[in-house]
Design an enzyme around this catalytic site. Sequence first.
Site, PDB file in Angstrom:
ATOM      1  N   ARG A 247       0.822  -1.210   0.000  1.00 41.89           N
ATOM      2  CA  ARG A 247       0.000   0.000   0.000  1.00 41.89           C
ATOM      3  C   ARG A 247       0.847   1.246   0.000  1.00 41.89           C
ATOM      4  O   ARG A 247       1.907   1.304   0.618  1.00 41.89           O
ATOM      5  CB  ARG A 247      -0.889   0.004   1.242  1.00 41.89           C
ATOM      6  CG  ARG A 247      -1.787   1.235   1.332  1.00 41.89           C
ATOM      7  CD  ARG A 247      -2.668   1.182   2.534  1.00 41.89           C
ATOM      8  NE  ARG A 247      -2.023   1.868   3.650  1.00 41.89           N
ATOM      9  CZ  ARG A 247      -2.632   2.119   4.803  1.00 41.89           C
ATOM     10  NH1 ARG A 247      -3.863   1.728   5.017  1.00 41.89           N
ATOM     11  NH2 ARG A 247      -1.991   2.752   5.763  1.00 41.89           N
TER      12      ARG A 247
ATOM     13  N   CYS B  99      -0.001   5.321   0.941  1.00 45.82           N
ATOM     14  CA  CYS B  99      -1.022   6.182   1.521  1.00 45.82           C
ATOM     15  C   CYS B  99      -0.430   7.580   1.617  1.00 45.82           C
ATOM     16  O   CYS B  99       0.592   7.779   2.283  1.00 45.82           O
ATOM     17  CB  CYS B  99      -1.436   5.674   2.900  1.00 45.82           C
ATOM     18  SG  CYS B  99      -2.823   6.583   3.611  1.00 45.82           S
TER      19      CYS B  99
END
Length: 122
Positions: free
Chosen positions: A100, A102
Amino acid sequence: MNVLETKNAPGAIGPYSQGYEAGGFIYTSGQIPVDPATGAVPEGIAAQAEQSCKNVGAILECAGAGFDKVFKTTCFLADMGDFTAFNEVYARYFTSKPARSCVAVKDLPKGVLCEIEAIAEK
């Protein structure tokens, strides 16, 4: 390549698709927290993260996949101060802990607090 389209996620508000299936992979467009049934945006980061996750899930389901097949997400937050609250909701959906990114961004469409896009295996 197959265009993905479902009424269970918000329709595209521009010249793009909800997602694509290509080469055995599913690519979702960024999903903001718009309720596809009402067009409303819930209040607060937890409710918005929940709706964004549901919208990603609807596109994955449309393609015959689920959250367990996601291996990469990109998450956008309007305020990094919401990181912890966002993560609490995100962790309930993306239990396989995909890779991920972010980041905080200046603005998101419709003034929402978060947006999530995903890449999954078919």
